[in-house]
Design a protein around this motif. Structure first.
Motif, mmCIF file in Angstrom:
data_model
loop_
_atom_site.group_PDB
_atom_site.id
_atom_site.type_symbol
_atom_site.label_atom_id
_atom_site.label_comp_id
_atom_site.label_asym_id
_atom_site.label_seq_id
_atom_site.Cartn_x
_atom_site.Cartn_y
_atom_site.Cartn_z
ATOM 1 N N MET A 1 -20.265 -7.102 -28.817
ATOM 2 C CA MET A 1 -20.182 -6.702 -30.219
ATOM 3 C C MET A 1 -19.592 -7.858 -30.994
ATOM 4 S SD MET A 1 -18.053 -5.756 -32.855
ATOM 5 C CE MET A 1 -16.498 -5.021 -32.351
ATOM 6 N N LYS B 1 -28.698 -11.740 -34.380
ATOM 7 C CA LYS B 1 -29.085 -10.883 -33.259
ATOM 8 C C LYS B 1 -30.543 -11.140 -32.929
ATOM 9 C CE LYS B 1 -29.559 -6.126 -31.699
ATOM 10 N NZ LYS B 1 -29.020 -4.759 -31.756
ATOM 11 N N ARG C 1 -32.566 -12.419 -35.922
ATOM 12 C CA ARG C 1 -32.277 -11.987 -37.294
ATOM 13 C C ARG C 1 -30.928 -12.543 -37.722
ATOM 14 N NH1 ARG C 1 -32.622 -5.547 -36.439
ATOM 15 N NH2 ARG C 1 -34.640 -5.473 -35.408
ATOM 16 N N PHE C 2 -30.790 -12.782 -38.981
ATOM 17 C CA PHE C 2 -29.517 -13.280 -39.486
ATOM 18 C C PHE C 2 -28.923 -12.288 -40.472
ATOM 19 C CE2 PHE C 2 -31.642 -16.894 -37.795
ATOM 20 C CZ PHE C 2 -30.622 -17.591 -37.182
ATOM 21 N N TYR C 3 -27.675 -11.993 -40.282
ATOM 22 C CA TYR C 3 -26.946 -11.093 -41.162
ATOM 23 C C TYR C 3 -25.907 -11.933 -41.894
ATOM 24 C CZ TYR C 3 -28.795 -7.448 -38.031
ATOM 25 O OH TYR C 3 -29.596 -6.629 -37.281
ATOM 26 N N LYS C 4 -26.270 -12.386 -43.084
ATOM 27 C CA LYS C 4 -25.355 -13.246 -43.837
ATOM 28 C C LYS C 4 -24.286 -12.421 -44.529
ATOM 29 C CE LYS C 4 -28.652 -16.899 -44.708
ATOM 30 N NZ LYS C 4 -29.490 -17.601 -45.682
ATOM 31 N N ASN C 5 -23.080 -12.907 -44.507
ATOM 32 C CA ASN C 5 -21.962 -12.258 -45.212
ATOM 33 C C ASN C 5 -21.919 -10.768 -44.926
ATOM 34 O OD1 ASN C 5 -21.665 -14.777 -46.357
ATOM 35 N ND2 ASN C 5 -22.809 -14.213 -48.185
ATOM 36 N N TYR C 6 -22.076 -10.411 -43.695
ATOM 37 C CA TYR C 6 -22.186 -9.004 -43.300
ATOM 38 C C TYR C 6 -20.930 -8.615 -42.534
ATOM 39 C CZ TYR C 6 -24.204 -5.005 -40.728
ATOM 40 O OH TYR C 6 -24.458 -3.782 -40.181
ATOM 41 N N TYR C 7 -20.368 -7.468 -42.866
ATOM 42 C CA TYR C 7 -19.023 -7.147 -42.375
ATOM 43 C C TYR C 7 -18.950 -6.022 -41.344
ATOM 44 C CZ TYR C 7 -16.909 -10.230 -45.819
ATOM 45 O OH TYR C 7 -16.520 -11.318 -46.534
ATOM 46 N N LYS C 8 -20.073 -5.593 -40.805
ATOM 47 C CA LYS C 8 -19.986 -4.507 -39.832
ATOM 48 C C LYS C 8 -20.368 -4.984 -38.435
ATOM 49 C CE LYS C 8 -18.781 -0.748 -42.219
ATOM 50 N NZ LYS C 8 -17.471 -1.259 -42.647
ATOM 51 N N GLU C 9 -20.129 -4.138 -37.469
ATOM 52 C CA GLU C 9 -20.397 -4.476 -36.083
ATOM 53 C C GLU C 9 -21.895 -4.687 -35.825
ATOM 54 O OE1 GLU C 9 -18.692 -1.869 -37.129
ATOM 55 O OE2 GLU C 9 -16.883 -1.550 -35.936
ATOM 56 N N VAL D 1 -24.201 -5.117 -32.358
ATOM 57 C CA VAL D 1 -24.151 -5.093 -30.894
ATOM 58 C C VAL D 1 -25.494 -5.543 -30.329
ATOM 59 C CG1 VAL D 1 -22.423 -3.268 -30.728
ATOM 60 C CG2 VAL D 1 -24.835 -2.658 -30.806
ATOM 61 N N PHE E 1 -20.576 4.182 -32.147
ATOM 62 C CA PHE E 1 -21.497 4.012 -33.263
ATOM 63 C C PHE E 1 -22.883 3.713 -32.741
ATOM 64 C CE2 PHE E 1 -19.596 -0.266 -32.780
ATOM 65 C CZ PHE E 1 -20.724 -1.048 -32.638
ATOM 66 N N GLU F 1 -32.774 -7.514 -41.030
ATOM 67 C CA GLU F 1 -31.329 -7.758 -41.053
ATOM 68 C C GLU F 1 -30.581 -6.634 -41.760
ATOM 69 O OE1 GLU F 1 -33.558 -9.159 -42.760
ATOM 70 O OE2 GLU F 1 -32.926 -9.271 -44.855
ATOM 71 N N PRO G 1 -24.293 0.084 -38.564
ATOM 72 C CA PRO G 1 -23.824 1.120 -37.634
ATOM 73 C C PRO G 1 -23.545 2.439 -38.363
ATOM 74 C CG PRO G 1 -22.234 -0.696 -37.841
ATOM 75 C CD PRO G 1 -23.206 -0.825 -38.954
ATOM 76 N N TYR H 1 -21.099 5.491 -37.542
ATOM 77 C CA TYR H 1 -19.970 5.764 -36.639
ATOM 78 C C TYR H 1 -19.823 7.266 -36.413
ATOM 79 C CZ TYR H 1 -18.885 1.053 -38.270
ATOM 80 O OH TYR H 1 -18.955 -0.271 -38.593
ATOM 81 N N GLY I 1 -25.411 -4.353 -48.859
ATOM 82 C CA GLY I 1 -25.668 -5.612 -48.157
ATOM 83 C C GLY I 1 -24.563 -5.997 -47.203
ATOM 84 N N THR I 2 -23.446 -6.451 -47.730
ATOM 85 C CA THR I 2 -22.392 -6.987 -46.846
ATOM 86 C C THR I 2 -21.640 -5.906 -46.092
ATOM 87 O OG1 THR I 2 -20.612 -6.867 -48.477
ATOM 88 C CG2 THR I 2 -22.029 -8.815 -48.538
ATOM 89 N N ARG I 3 -21.624 -4.682 -46.666
ATOM 90 C CA ARG I 3 -20.959 -3.539 -46.031
ATOM 91 C C ARG I 3 -19.453 -3.678 -45.952
ATOM 92 N NH1 ARG I 3 -25.222 -0.659 -45.008
ATOM 93 N NH2 ARG I 3 -24.118 1.142 -44.226
#
Lengths: 747, 747
Positions: free
Chosen positions: A187, A233, A253-261, A263, B199, B211, B215, B217, B364-366
């Motif tokens: 993760m 991922k 895939r790219f998750y830019k400026n992304y704040y969640k998990e 996996v 999650f 992208e 998750p 949860y 987006g960023t979450r």
């Protein structure tokens, strides 16, 4: 000019030398300066040159075994190390690593600096490298593709790297897909423009227990805010009808400026920069086996705002403090390098498992427990019971006490002593019931402030429980017949291992005044004799009905080939592995001469394997025959010189978490703990003119033990505190209580 | 005896009826009792019969689309619902679900009761089932294989199930591998013998943005301590050389009593029991899009120690409270069932995104944000701008206000208004720039206590920004030429959608006194006229050079076939979709007669598609031609009777998050918001004799709006508060301010 003990692959630019090694030149004679972490990184030594603190949970090793461009590629064969000296394609720096083990695991939390546009495929961003430097607690190299210089150092539970980027686009990758372990899944989560957290699943060591996998948690912090950050991922490729609508199927895939998990099996995180001038970025990684929060706390408590150089300096001092427990005079620089590097290797495993707050995962279930002292892990007891723990008892008894307490904690948690414990999983690797040997040995060497009652209870449990006994498979045959049969696995080897464990119980029982137990287990400890075949003068497997197993060729089973009756060896390599009953074996073999001849054959006919444990005490067994001690001296010296070198191939094979290193240390000191669980040493010629071992006053009355030699050649006379010592065996307690001097007069 | 509106597949045992339906029989006439959640579960209506609270984040739907034994199998075709009425193989109960959408997503956090030994392969534990009952907030069935009766109900953010186990071995599975979404990956962790957390990754709706996955949860709690618990994982199959040592390669692994995270694509958790008598277990599941902690808090705040029946009772009351905002007299039981089920369906999406503590993920960023009111999600605006939000403005203006505020929050967070927003991802599904239409429509209907300045700014931004404009691709051509060309996607459809959005801006500009804007956008709003081909009397795509696109067949593109110029439709289905300029279209078509003939052809020649949005207002367009209003009345009634039924196939196709349901509600009320962003209704014959709509005093002066009809047949006269109303169009504000009575005299 440049210290020779720093082994380099290629030429080093002068400027480079000057800037890096200045402090070194001022203090080149300290023990720490003799450590060459490249020793054992070739020839399947399975050590790595990564930066590590003594018994560190974290090490930062260059990772060069996954490129498909390397000679020794992790997926092309059984390969158990994150780094191979001959390999040339580096794909990052792994932050948790095993050293000198025989199965691939860990080698994860891989960071990598790259330049230019973001590229997350390690086959594309991987690179050759040059100018490697490895020291105790320090590693550096220059990556050819990016021209980035990488420096790494570590504390016990955290690592810090310094990436010297040129001007322009730069990236720091945290690749969780790549790893030495064959376990998958992790993760990753961005916390901020300077922080990434997550975990990576590792485990199922040696493929025995697939359910014994577990997460290793981490936090990565960079000291310069990134211009862009994110995670990536690569998903598995869908094959169903919906795949036709997935333009991204199987792609990254790219998750830019992304704040969640996020996996997955193939995931990672990155920080990207665009530097207008050459810039150093410091990357700090905290690790824990409990939680991300603990990883963050470990990082905070051990590094916090310290700079790379501050951390390195502190770790280097700690290495020097520990290595200086033994000081040596005389010998060549290579001798000292081999010696201190071996000592360094014995201070890597067992390593720290608990976090700074004392928390560590319970065996099996991984609930959170708390320890007062250090909870150690990576107990490869089939290897280490033979010498490493006796060395710890002599030089680092406080550490050995913590190890014993860790073993007892494992017993409390799982109901059984450990066999091959790794990060709170019992991998059940190899054979025998070795933990009790270590417990008895430690106690008999005078380290007694542990719960010996519990230790004894645990030893008896695995020795006597007939059913559902994970430590002693085949125990029913063993107790009823005195030996395992060909229906059991490795019947001869295992019988011998159980004999040694039972000897240890007898030894401890004696000390504890348990006379009946002593008698019972002393009898059990020599049951191997039933497997002695007079015709061969060797041990030989028996069938269920008591008949000898056919066919029997005592040379079968060398070089790890499969062989009935023996584990990782053949009859030659096992038959003498009863050092606690060498006198009994001498009798069986028809007397001293016959024994000596038979033992000599092992070497003369090249049955001896320096790379595996069963026979490593053999060269010392000549000391059991009066008049033949010269053979021990000659053989130990020949083996040492032949197999232990100041070179990447300078170990005979797997270091086995320090067992090979402990062999060479004792062999260079001139003493060897030839009978596990019997607190004696037998002697050979020390390599150094004078050796001073600092003794721990918490455990021993003595302040130092001094070993000296005078003259050249074979041992003529042994003096203990100036008195003539007639035996080639010396009691441990006679060396550590009082300020003792052991002197060898050679001729 | 048994209320007919509860649709059953099979016969129901009498005892079952008696125990379950007792409370029902006492109160069978409440609006909530008319809800039949099976409507739309066949014929691709894509609704599900799962238990849900109004606008709930959680619903517990039977999951029967993944068994390889079903007719409509999720992996055998494009299937966007977790449940299909005709399917027979049930593999669990999914806790987050979409209703009436066109792409597969969510349908995860699947629980399942089983009996006997633990079996985690859904193909093996799956089962046929019987005795289904579905009500607003309640679903139950009996599983054939295990004889377990399952009941489910839900609060906004949590679900509770009751499993009636027989005596013997029983298991509760939490399967994270299975799901409707095509996204993979999740994490699961045992907290205790009664609790599992984790999650599941979902998202990438309609495969547009890989992208945009994220998750969801959850926390699962059971009310009886399990005898055994654990998690499982099926790993991907290794193919390298090391696979030969992995006896477990590609197989399922079980982690018993294990307390750390397990991640993977095919994972799950279980609680196992051995009951000595039949036992009910209540399974509570809390959900969040922020964190596991929030999921736990949601569960605690909304359910805590409440029993299954307490939760159901409360949810049922809340449903009844909302549905009772409209009360009806007259009509058949089926009419009422169709009506209240449709109203129920409009109260499912948009649904709640924020947790009880107000936290929700930023677009987006979450990152975690906090809202004061409700942050709604699942905005399928291309569908819902046409009628659903006007219905909300009329009946649930407080909800509509929260939806508008959610839209503005999305603008704040992402820089753009939403198009098809799903759980804080912008899926960019479908065409046009529809959000502004809703904003203008809401404001013009009198719901004004939102930041209209910001709303207007947002609308102008997407209307005018020429480059990097995610909402209006092709805008350059649109502004320069007045229309998109065949170089752009769906050029005619998109031109029309932009026209409607520009009309909405003009309407709002007028109200805000922005005369220049009004003029500019009113001109832009009729540019579709340039695509009118006189020869066909229909809209037709133009090429870049202004020439008509060849070939052109106005019937091409029906039934979702791909077609140049049109999105999900053909020229017949789109050409009249300019209701804001129907008078202009009448002129273009050569006058009223010609227009009427052409419009009638749509129906007579079977070009009309009740299942897709572009033409759903068509039947109301006859009202624009004096003397032809009877056609509207006839056509609306015919379509309603033909497509909207009290049956699983009782929706014409995808409910489109309530758009089809809103169509039938308005059509049964006798009023329809025919011009989005123009606060008028046009009329047809109401189905019921008397309709009372309770008005919200926070928004409207009126307390109620009463709609009555007298007589049978076509509309002869319309009376508004007793006064003759000559037009077939009525202003919304004239209906909601004051206690108004709209009366239809039929003949």
């Amino acid at each position: 000019m440049f210290p020779q003990f720093i082994l380099q692959k290629k030429e080093v630019p002068l400027l480079f030398i000057c800037t890096i090694c200045f402090s070194f030149l001022l203090s080149a004679q300290r023990p720490v300066d003799y450590v060459n972490p490249f020793i054992g990184t070739s020839n399947f030594g399975a050590t790595n040159p990564g930066a590590i603190a003594p018994r560190g949970m974290v090490s930062i090793s260059p990772f060069n075994v996954a490129g498909k461009k390397n000679k020794l590629e992790k997926d092309s064969q059984w390969l158990s190390n994150p780094y191979v000296y001959e390999n040339e394609f580096l794909t990052g720096f792994s932050h948790v690593n095993l050293s000198g083990v025989g199965c691939p695991d860990l080698g994860v939390i891989i960071t990598m600096p790259t330049v230019g546009n973001l590229e997350t495929n390690h086959l594309k961003y991987g690179t050759t490298y040059k100018d490697e430097i490895a020291k105790a607690g320090y590693y550096s190299t220059v990556l050819d593709k990016s021209k980035v210089k990488v420096e790494t150092t570590a504390t016990t539970r955290a690592g810090i790297s310094r990436y010297h980027f040129p001007a322009g686009k730069a990236n720091i990758l945290v690749n969780l897909g790549l790893g030495l372990t064959n376990e998958q899944g992790g993760m990753i989560k961005t916390v901020s423009s300077t922080e990434i957290e997550g975990f990576r699943t590792v485990g199922s060591f040696c493929y025995y227990k697939p359910e014994e996998t577990y997460p290793v948690y981490f936090v990565v912090k960079v000291d310069i805010e990134s211009d862009e950050f994110g995670v990536w991922k690569k998903t598995r490729k869908e094959t169903g009808v919906e795949a036709q609508w997935m333009g991204y199927n199987g792609k990254e895939r790219f998750y830019k400026n992304y704040y969640k998990e996020v996996v997955g099996d193939s995931i990672g995180g990155y920080f990207s920069y665009n530097f207008d001038k050459p810039t150093k970025v410091e990357v700090k990684v905290g690790v824990s086996y409990i939680s991300i929060e603990n990883a963050r706390e470990n990082l905070q408590k051990e590094i916090a705002d310290s700079s790379f150089l501050e951390v390195y300096h502190k770790t280097q001092l700690e290495w020097n403090r520990l290595l200086s427990k033994i000081s040596v005079e005389g010998g060549t620089k290579d001798d000292k390098t081999v010696f201190y590097t071996a000592l360094y290797h014995t201070l890597i495993h067992p390593n720290t498992l608990n976090d700074t707050n004392g928390e560590y995962p319970k065996m099996g279930t991984r609930e959170t427990l708390k320890t007062e002292g250090t909870r150690f892990t990576v107990f490869s007891f089939w290897d280490t019971y033979r010498n490493l723990h006796s060395l710890m008892s002599l030089v680092y008894p406080d550490q050995q006490l913590n190890m014993v307490n860790s073993m007892l904690a494992i017993y409390d948690e799982s109901g059984w002593l450990p066999k091959w414990e790794l990060n709170s999983t019992e991998t059940t690797t190899m054979v025998g019931d070795p933990a009790g040997i270590v417990l008895a040995d430690t106690y008999l060497r005078g380290i007694r402030n542990f719960d010996v009652k519990k230790a004894y209870e645990a030893m008896i449990k695995s020795a006597d429980q007939l059913y559902e006994n994970p430590l002693r498979p085949g125990i029913k045959n063993y107790i009823e017949k005195g030996y395992l049969t060909t229906s059991d696995g490795g019947s001869v080897s295992t019988t011998q291992e159980y004999n040694i464990s039972d000897f240890a119980i007898a030894q401890l029982a004696k000390t504890l005044g348990k006379k009946e137990d002593e008698k019972r287990f002393r009898e059990r400890s020599i049951s191997y004799r039933k497997l002695f075949d007079k015709d061969y003068k060797l041990l030989r497997p028996k069938n269920d009905d008591g008949s000898w197993h056919h066919p029997f060729n005592p040379t079968d089973g060398a070089n790890f080939a499969k062989n009935v009756g023996f584990i990782e060896g053949n009859s030659w390599q096992y038959s003498f592995m009863v050092s606690h009953d060498t006198q009994g074996l001498i009798k069986l073999m028809g007397g001293r001469k016959s024994f000596t001849n038979q033992l000599q054959k092992v070497f003369s006919e090249r049955h001896f394997d320096m790379a595996n444990e069963p026979d490593i005490a053999y060269p010392y067994l000549f000391n059991f025959v009066k008049g033949e001690e010269w053979r021990t001296q000659n053989m130990v010296e020949a083996l040492r010189k032949s197999y232990f070198k100041n070179a990447p191939y300078g170990l005979p094979g797997n270091d086995d978490t320090g067992t090979m290193s402990a062999w060479v240390i004792f062999s260079m000191l001139g003493i060897y703990p030839v009978v596990p669980a019997d607190p004696i040493y037998t002697v050979s010629t020390p390599v150094f003119d004078k050796i001073t071992i600092e003794l721990d006053p918490k455990f021993y009355n003595g302040r130092v033990l001094i070993i000296e030699k005078e003259g050249v050649g074979s041992i003529k006379e042994i003096l203990l505190n100036g008195e003539k010592h007639k035996s080639f065996f010396i009691n441990h307690l006679d060396l550590v209580n009082g300020n003792n001097k052991l002197k060898f007069i050679l001729e």
